[in-house]
Each structure stands twice: as C-alpha cells, then as structure tokens.
Design a protein around this motif. Structure first.
Motif, PDB file in Angstrom:
ATOM      1  N   UNK A  79       7.885  19.580  22.403  1.00  0.00           N
ATOM      2  CA  UNK A  79       7.112  20.020  21.115  1.00  0.00           C
ATOM      3  C   UNK A  79       5.798  20.470  21.678  1.00  0.00           C
ATOM      4  N   UNK A  80       4.973  20.682  20.708  1.00  0.00           N
ATOM      5  CA  UNK A  80       3.597  21.174  21.096  1.00  0.00           C
ATOM      6  C   UNK A  80       2.893  19.852  21.332  1.00  0.00           C
ATOM      7  N   UNK A  81       2.096  20.067  22.518  1.00  0.00           N
ATOM      8  CA  UNK A  81       1.271  19.031  23.020  1.00  0.00           C
ATOM      9  C   UNK A  81      -0.326  19.470  22.444  1.00  0.00           C
ATOM     10  N   UNK A  82      -0.683  18.083  22.226  1.00  0.00           N
ATOM     11  CA  UNK A  82      -2.343  18.528  22.053  1.00  0.00           C
ATOM     12  C   UNK A  82      -3.135  17.328  21.227  1.00  0.00           C
ATOM     13  N   UNK A  83      -4.254  17.326  21.065  1.00  0.00           N
ATOM     14  CA  UNK A  83      -4.911  16.045  20.620  1.00  0.00           C
ATOM     15  C   UNK A  83      -5.490  16.360  19.113  1.00  0.00           C
ATOM     16  N   UNK A  84      -5.186  17.733  18.607  1.00  0.00           N
ATOM     17  CA  UNK A  84      -5.974  18.112  17.659  1.00  0.00           C
ATOM     18  C   UNK A  84      -4.996  18.041  16.192  1.00  0.00           C
ATOM     19  N   UNK A  85      -4.012  17.210  16.331  1.00  0.00           N
ATOM     20  CA  UNK A  85      -3.099  16.931  14.901  1.00  0.00           C
ATOM     21  C   UNK A  85      -3.813  15.904  13.870  1.00  0.00           C
ATOM     22  N   UNK A  86      -3.294  16.190  12.889  1.00  0.00           N
ATOM     23  CA  UNK A  86      -4.327  15.164  11.643  1.00  0.00           C
ATOM     24  C   UNK A  86      -4.115  13.784  12.107  1.00  0.00           C
ATOM     25  N   UNK A  87      -5.245  13.116  11.313  1.00  0.00           N
ATOM     26  CA  UNK A  87      -5.228  11.457  11.777  1.00  0.00           C
ATOM     27  C   UNK A  87      -4.234  10.962  10.663  1.00  0.00           C
ATOM     28  N   UNK A  88      -3.371  10.051  11.087  1.00  0.00           N
ATOM     29  CA  UNK A  88      -2.494   9.266  10.162  1.00  0.00           C
ATOM     30  C   UNK A  88      -3.354   8.350   9.226  1.00  0.00           C
ATOM     31  N   UNK A  89      -2.913   8.138   8.126  1.00  0.00           N
ATOM     32  CA  UNK A  89      -3.675   7.220   7.201  1.00  0.00           C
ATOM     33  C   UNK A  89      -2.588   5.946   7.491  1.00  0.00           C
ATOM     34  N   UNK A  90      -2.694   5.334   8.614  1.00  0.00           N
ATOM     35  CA  UNK A  90      -1.738   4.232   8.707  1.00  0.00           C
ATOM     36  C   UNK A  90      -2.436   3.033   8.079  1.00  0.00           C
ATOM     37  N   UNK A  91      -1.590   2.219   7.280  1.00  0.00           N
ATOM     38  CA  UNK A  91      -2.039   1.240   6.326  1.00  0.00           C
ATOM     39  C   UNK A  91      -2.335   0.210   7.036  1.00  0.00           C
ATOM     40  N   UNK A  92      -3.342  -0.519   6.445  1.00  0.00           N
ATOM     41  CA  UNK A  92      -4.182  -1.573   7.090  1.00  0.00           C
ATOM     42  C   UNK A  92      -3.705  -2.671   6.112  1.00  0.00           C
ATOM     43  N   UNK A  93      -3.025  -3.815   6.997  1.00  0.00           N
ATOM     44  CA  UNK A  93      -2.446  -5.291   6.491  1.00  0.00           C
ATOM     45  C   UNK A  93      -3.512  -6.043   6.891  1.00  0.00           C
ATOM     46  N   UNK A  94      -3.953  -6.991   5.650  1.00  0.00           N
ATOM     47  CA  UNK A  94      -4.628  -8.234   5.824  1.00  0.00           C
ATOM     48  C   UNK A  94      -3.414  -9.355   6.089  1.00  0.00           C
ATOM     49  N   UNK A  95      -3.178  -9.854   7.340  1.00  0.00           N
ATOM     50  CA  UNK A  95      -2.098 -10.592   7.409  1.00  0.00           C
ATOM     51  C   UNK A  95      -2.497 -12.095   6.716  1.00  0.00           C
ATOM     52  N   UNK A  96      -3.697 -12.391   6.650  1.00  0.00           N
ATOM     53  CA  UNK A  96      -3.977 -13.749   6.041  1.00  0.00           C
ATOM     54  C   UNK A  96      -4.014 -13.708   4.592  1.00  0.00           C
ATOM     55  N   UNK A  97      -3.640 -12.656   3.998  1.00  0.00           N
ATOM     56  CA  UNK A  97      -3.212 -12.450   2.577  1.00  0.00           C
ATOM     57  C   UNK A  97      -1.825 -12.683   2.040  1.00  0.00           C
ATOM     58  N   UNK A  98      -1.062 -12.491   3.298  1.00  0.00           N
ATOM     59  CA  UNK A  98       0.361 -12.420   3.020  1.00  0.00           C
ATOM     60  C   UNK A  98       0.965 -13.556   2.626  1.00  0.00           C
ATOM     61  N   UNK A  99       0.373 -14.630   2.990  1.00  0.00           N
ATOM     62  CA  UNK A  99       0.806 -16.117   2.475  1.00  0.00           C
ATOM     63  C   UNK A  99      -0.140 -16.768   1.274  1.00  0.00           C
ATOM     64  N   UNK A 100      -1.176 -15.882   1.032  1.00  0.00           N
ATOM     65  CA  UNK A 100      -2.124 -16.615  -0.013  1.00  0.00           C
ATOM     66  C   UNK A 100      -1.731 -16.362  -1.500  1.00  0.00           C
ATOM     67  N   UNK A 101      -2.571 -16.812  -2.468  1.00  0.00           N
ATOM     68  CA  UNK A 101      -2.136 -16.810  -3.837  1.00  0.00           C
ATOM     69  C   UNK A 101      -1.088 -15.975  -4.405  1.00  0.00           C
ATOM     70  N   UNK A 102      -0.312 -16.326  -5.173  1.00  0.00           N
ATOM     71  CA  UNK A 102       0.865 -15.278  -5.440  1.00  0.00           C
ATOM     72  C   UNK A 102       0.547 -13.958  -5.924  1.00  0.00           C
ATOM     73  N   UNK A 103      -0.640 -13.702  -6.535  1.00  0.00           N
ATOM     74  CA  UNK A 103      -0.632 -12.364  -6.959  1.00  0.00           C
ATOM     75  C   UNK A 103      -1.316 -11.463  -5.710  1.00  0.00           C
ATOM     76  N   UNK A 104      -2.106 -12.185  -4.941  1.00  0.00           N
ATOM     77  CA  UNK A 104      -2.818 -11.419  -3.906  1.00  0.00           C
ATOM     78  C   UNK A 104      -1.589 -11.144  -2.828  1.00  0.00           C
ATOM     79  N   UNK A 105      -0.890 -12.221  -2.614  1.00  0.00           N
ATOM     80  CA  UNK A 105       0.035 -12.193  -1.707  1.00  0.00           C
ATOM     81  C   UNK A 105       0.950 -11.291  -1.998  1.00  0.00           C
ATOM     82  N   UNK A 106       1.660 -11.029  -3.330  1.00  0.00           N
ATOM     83  CA  UNK A 106       2.713 -10.140  -3.802  1.00  0.00           C
ATOM     84  C   UNK A 106       2.213  -8.669  -3.460  1.00  0.00           C
ATOM     85  N   UNK A 107       0.862  -8.563  -3.922  1.00  0.00           N
ATOM     86  CA  UNK A 107       0.304  -7.163  -3.518  1.00  0.00           C
ATOM     87  C   UNK A 107       0.133  -6.616  -2.146  1.00  0.00           C
TER      88      UNK A 107
END
Ligand SMILES: O=C(O)CCC(=O)C(=O)O
Ligand SMILES: [Fe+2]
Length: 394
Positions: A79-107
């Motif tokens: 494939x084409x090699x290069x550094x000029x491809x678009x940036x991916x919007x990689x999701x950012x996950x806050x691991x401390x929230x995964x086990x927090x209060x039900x609402x926040x944790x669920x989201x």
C-alpha cells in the motif's frame, strides 16, 4: 524448537530458509496484503522448526550511513506509505470511570464497547500508572537502545528464538524487513522469564519492567471485566478463558531515522496475535497507523495515555464484535522513535472460543474453538501471507 547454538549468532553461516516465498495476493485493495510480512513483527509468536539468519541491527546501518538495503524496500502490495494520512479520532476512555457510579460507569462502558467494535482501540487515561513512572519506563528503553552495540548484543536473540535483542526473523530471501530493532521478552508467567536476556544495564531495567508489567496485569483484569460488562455478559467470562497462567510478553521497539521513509515501513501491516495489547507510544514522535475501511489513519499521541488495542484472540472470544485492527508503523528521516508494546493472552493450553452468549441466530458463531492460537494458527498463516484470523473462521 530445541536447537542449542553456542556460537554467537552473528558468526553463524547464513543458511537459506526452508520456506518457499508466498505468492503475493494482489487482489483487493492491497492494503491488507500480509504476503511480504513474514518476520517476527507479530505479537507473541515463536517461529519453530525454522533456522534463519539474523540481519544487522538497523541502528548499525544508520551509524554506518549505509544506503537503504533492498531488503527494506516494501513491495507494491504494502500500500501507499506516508505520514500524511488523516488523524484518527481514537476514543479516549477514562478507566477510573468504568467502575464508578452506575450512571457514569454505564456511559463509559458504552463508550468502551463502541470503541472496540468500531476501531478496536482506545487511549486509556486515568489508568492509575503515574506519568513519572511511564517516563521511567521510556527512560530505560531509551538507555538500553543507546548502549554500545557490543553491550546490547549480550542480550541478542539466537537464530532459533524470537526472544532477546535483534530484528526480523529472516525466513525467505524475498522478505521485506522492518525498519526496527527490538528487544522481546516474556514477562509472565514469571517462571518462563529468560533472565539471561533481560538487560542488567541500565541498572533499573529489570525492576522497572517487572513493576510496569505487574501493573498492566492488574489493568488487564480490570479491562477484561469491563469488556465483558459492556456486552452485558458476566464479568469473568473473558477472564475465565485466560486460565491460571496467562502469558504476557513485552517488546521494546526502536525505529531509527530512515533515509527513505517513502519506501520503508517500521512494521508492516499486521493485527496482533495477542488477546489485548498495551502500547506505550513515544511521547513526541508519531508513527503508528490504523487501517479503517480501507484507509490508513494516523494514531495521535497522548503522552501519558496507554494505547489499548484488541488482538485476534479477543476478537475470537467476542465472536467478532471486538475488532482486532490492522495496523502498521511508518518511519521518518529525522528522529528516532521508541515504543513499548505489551501483549497479553490466555495460557497457551486453554481452549478459547466465542463466548456462548454472543452466539445467536442473528450472529452465528464466527470462529472455531482454538488452543494456542499463536503457535497453531498465527505464525504459519502470517508466514504464508494470509491474514491469520481467517484460518479460524467458520
Ligand atoms: O510501535 C508501534 O507503534 C506499534 C508496534 C506494533 O504494532 C507491535 O509491536 O505489534
Ligand atoms: Fe502490533
């Protein structure tokens, strides 16, 4: 394999490998062509029954100012090699929230599920590992690669092993080599550590690697439980497939500046053989790209985040809901890049397969049950230029 070679690896006579070169598969978009990939740029693999020569460390080619050897020039199928491809919007996950209060944790769990089904990766923040400690980890990696070659070569891998310091396993004459030097070590189970290959220099190397991977073991448990919960499954259902003695391997990657970044890749396109991978990216130098819908995207740097990605074994366990992303590394001509990839996977004797609750009429079983995916499926298919996970598809 159990060849014991006392000779220093670099003094061995080069032997021609016993593999015939796989035919490039030039249909499709050519982006996921694994045909020139053979090497050891895959998570947790060990080529057995192969005796192959070692190639010079890339760092040495750079120091000597050698011209780019032909063996590093990628083929059309990469494939084409290069550094000029678009940036991916990689999701950012806050691991401390995964086990927090039900609402926040669920989201946050919902976000996790979407991230792993959409692009197979996320940037983990609030992971509980101090930024100063991550800097120490990067520090020992940098110090190790900066050692004189003779010192690093005390930890050289032998021709029959992928563990230790070195670069691509050379399996065939036509193979394109990756522009990278590596130090690859088994970290868990602890009794499988080959301590003779663990650097004593810098002095804190062993202790820091032990501590870092110990922390990642705890994070593994946390994330695997969250992955299960995000699919409304019993929280231990992935962990149960891990067994008592899961494997964790660590790869330190050095990508020296490259004279022809337009022709060469730091790591050719692949998906990881692991279940999950934690990547500590270089804080300043980008290079990782992920393939999504036939398009390459650059992965942004968040200095104190850990980039988490799904490997083939978690794709199998989730019956294809979580995606093991195809990714590659591009090089640049200015600056070296150092990363640290930690691969986690079930104990090799455990049978793994899609969790039963994820198989139904709408979503039939996609993958067979497998044991030791790395040894039995990943390596040989990768070598033959095939996408390994397709070998266990039903
Ligand atoms: O160095 C990187 O950015 C990624 C390395 C990688 O994909 C790997 O080691 O499997
Ligand atoms: Fe990878």
């Amino acid at each position: 394999m159990c060849l014991s070679l006392e000779t220093h690896p670099n003094s061995l006579t080069l032997q021609q490998p016993i593999y015939s070169q796989p035919k490039p598969n030039l249909n499709s978009t050519q982006l996921e062509d694994y045909s020139s990939c053979s090497g050891n740029n895959m998570a947790g693999t060990s080529p057995h029954a192969v005796l192959e020569p070692l190639s010079k460390p890339v760092q040495e080619l750079v120091i000597n100012g050698d011209e780019l050897p032909q063996r590093y020039v990628c083929k059309a199928g990469d494939g084409v090699i290069g550094a000029s491809f678009p940036l991916m919007d990689v999701p950012v996950i806050d691991l401390s929230l995964l086990t927090s209060s039900p609402d926040v944790g669920e989201a946050e769990l919902k976000k996790l599920q979407m991230a792993l089904s959409y692009c197979g990766c996320f940037q983990a923040i609030n992971h509980g590992i101090a930024s100063s400690f991550l800097d120490e980890v990067r520090g020992v990696a940098k110090q190790f690669f900066a050692l004189p070659m003779e010192e690093k070569q005390k930890y050289s891998r032998t021709v029959d092993d992928i563990e230790g310091y070195g670069n691509d396993t050379v399996l065939s004459e036509n193979q394109t080599l990756d522009w990278t030097d590596r130090l690859y070590l088994t970290t868990y189970p602890e009794d499988q550590r080959k301590l003779n290959l663990w650097p004593k220099n810098p002095e804190s190397f062993r202790e820091i690697l032990h501590e870092y991977t110990g922390k990642l073991r705890m994070l593994t448990e946390h994330i695997l439980k969250a992955m299960a919960k995000s699919l409304n499954l019993e929280e231990n259902c992935f962990l149960n497939q891990y067994g008592e003695r899961p494997t964790m391997t660590t790869r330190f990657n050095l990508y020296p500046p490259c004279p022809r970044p337009d022709l060469t890749l730091g790591v050719k396109p692949h998906a990881d053989a692991s279940a999950i991978t934690f990547l500590l990216q270089d804080k300043e130098v980008e290079g990782l790209q992920v393939l999504k819908d036939d398009q390459w995207f650059r992965v942004p740097i968040i200095p104190h985040a850990l980039l988490f990605n799904v490997g083939d074994q978690a794709e199998i366990m989730s019956n294809g809901i979580f995606k093991s992303p195809t990714h590659r590394v591009v090089t640049n001509s200015e600056r070296e890049r150092i990363t640290l990839a930690v691969f986690g996977m079930p104990e090799s004797d455990m049978e793994i397969g899609p969790v039963e609750e994820l198989i139904n009429e709408k979503r039939p079983r996609l993958y067979k049950k497998v044991k030791n995916y790395v040894e039995n499926y990943f390596f040989q298919n990768y070598q033959q230029g095939k996408k390994p996970i397709t070998a266990v598809q039903i």
